[in-house]
Design an enzyme around this catalytic site. Sequence first.
Site, PDB file in Angstrom:
ATOM      1  N   ARG A 238       1.012  -1.237   0.124  1.00  0.00           N
ATOM      2  CA  ARG A 238       0.017  -0.008   0.178  1.00  0.00           C
ATOM      3  C   ARG A 238       0.968   1.154   0.028  1.00  0.00           C
ATOM      4  O   ARG A 238       1.973   1.284   0.846  1.00  0.00           O
ATOM      5  CB  ARG A 238      -0.796   0.090   1.174  1.00  0.00           C
ATOM      6  CG  ARG A 238      -1.971  -0.925   1.332  1.00  0.00           C
ATOM      7  CD  ARG A 238      -3.123  -0.718   0.137  1.00  0.00           C
ATOM      8  NE  ARG A 238      -4.280  -1.381   0.169  1.00  0.00           N
ATOM      9  CZ  ARG A 238      -4.292  -2.469  -0.461  1.00  0.00           C
ATOM     10  NH1 ARG A 238      -3.540  -2.813  -1.389  1.00  0.00           N
ATOM     11  NH2 ARG A 238      -5.429  -3.133  -0.314  1.00  0.00           N
ATOM     12  N   GLU A 267      -4.235   7.625  -4.377  1.00  0.00           N
ATOM     13  CA  GLU A 267      -4.427   7.138  -5.542  1.00  0.00           C
ATOM     14  C   GLU A 267      -5.591   7.540  -6.233  1.00  0.00           C
ATOM     15  O   GLU A 267      -6.661   7.694  -5.509  1.00  0.00           O
ATOM     16  CB  GLU A 267      -4.642   5.502  -5.631  1.00  0.00           C
ATOM     17  CG  GLU A 267      -3.085   5.070  -5.135  1.00  0.00           C
ATOM     18  CD  GLU A 267      -2.992   3.740  -5.221  1.00  0.00           C
ATOM     19  OE1 GLU A 267      -4.038   2.756  -5.260  1.00  0.00           O
ATOM     20  OE2 GLU A 267      -2.205   2.727  -4.635  1.00  0.00           O
ATOM     21  N   HIS A 286      -1.528   0.498  -9.682  1.00  0.00           N
ATOM     22  CA  HIS A 286      -2.276  -0.333  -8.771  1.00  0.00           C
ATOM     23  C   HIS A 286      -2.799  -1.788  -9.507  1.00  0.00           C
ATOM     24  O   HIS A 286      -4.038  -1.954  -9.495  1.00  0.00           O
ATOM     25  CB  HIS A 286      -3.231   0.330  -7.643  1.00  0.00           C
ATOM     26  CG  HIS A 286      -3.645  -0.525  -6.603  1.00  0.00           C
ATOM     27  ND1 HIS A 286      -3.730   0.209  -5.373  1.00  0.00           N
ATOM     28  CD2 HIS A 286      -3.348  -1.816  -6.349  1.00  0.00           C
ATOM     29  CE1 HIS A 286      -3.967  -0.638  -4.421  1.00  0.00           C
ATOM     30  NE2 HIS A 286      -3.821  -2.010  -5.026  1.00  0.00           N
TER      31      HIS A 286
HETATM   32  C1  DGY Z   1      -5.687  -6.182  -2.724  1.00  0.00           C
HETATM   33  O1  DGY Z   1      -6.270  -7.147  -3.157  1.00  0.00           O
HETATM   34  O2  DGY Z   1      -5.365  -5.678  -1.883  1.00  0.00           O
HETATM   35  C2  DGY Z   1      -5.029  -5.132  -4.089  1.00  0.00           C
HETATM   36  O3  DGY Z   1      -4.288  -4.352  -3.716  1.00  0.00           O
HETATM   37  C3  DGY Z   1      -6.227  -4.723  -4.830  1.00  0.00           C
HETATM   38  O4  DGY Z   1      -6.238  -5.770  -5.889  1.00  0.00           O
END
Ligand code: DGY
Length: 321
Positions: A238, A267, A286
């Site tokens: 993240r 984002e 992402h």
């Molecule tokens: C997640 O699954 O946490 C990803 O960042 C989004 O697919």
Amino acid sequence: MKPYVFITRRMPAAIVEMIERECEVSMWEEEETPVPDEILAREIKRADGIFCNVSDTITKEMIDGAERLTIIATMAVGYNNIDIEAAAARGIQIAHTPGVLTETTADLTFALLMAAARRLPEGMEAIKNDEWGAWAPFFLTGQDIHHSRLGIIGMGRIGEAVARRGKGFSMEVVYHNRSRKHEAEEAIGVRYQELDELLETSDFVCLTAPYTNETHHLMNAEAFKKMKDSAIFVNTSRGSTVDEKALFTALKNGEIRGAGLDVFEQEPISSSHPLLSLPNVTLLPHIGSASEKTRWRMAEMTANHVLQGIRGEALDHPVKE
Ligand code: DGY
């Protein structure tokens, strides 16, 4: 009266139909724009189930406004966008999609590592800009991946899958995690290191730890200073695990050699984001888990979780804190 489910982003008909067999469903019809907060709050207030994703911030206030909600199922493994304490206090269950996206996200993590190491975006830019002249001995020379040292921060499922890829590339793999992973050490052949030592000695540092209070800005100015100036940093967890301003400075001042990022503090980022002004970054929007097969499986799992929550059945993948 059938239970009511709200889906926060347009989903394929087959996924909607799965839920419609038992519930009344409405959906935010946009594919690329998140549902506005006020609509999300209104829907949470009246829904029995919510099918959401990483771009929906589900706050305490929204949860406290819920009148009938029993399940929030997110189409993601990460759930830092949902106030899980507020949900627990109201007895609302949360489900997520671990496991299904592990290998796909590890593939992308490795793709970023390789792209940054071997300067793939710069190579493509050079061709586009007619900068590819005659063969030149040191044109776009990058870093070797094989026989280098890969440091993984966060040895969960995705970290382990990245480690296996590293071993396949003849890398020495070290890791740092909240707790030692003895089984992974045995099975994959990885070695535990304290964080500072990992930062100081790794040629590649991959961050795959989840975002929590403890990992907020884990990679800050001090951490980047500890890395080798020849090292490459990769983040597929993240964005807020990284202090982006500190990363920008480290890249600009040559404190580290390059970075590959799939996630950002805010984002989406725009084309004016400062990191885009640097040549030594590979940036992606992402897409860690974005293979067709995996996204379909994530959507099916999420639909199932919604139904399980509404029926009062045990969830396949509850969020447990
Ligand atoms: C997640 O699954 O946490 C990803 O960042 C989004 O697919």
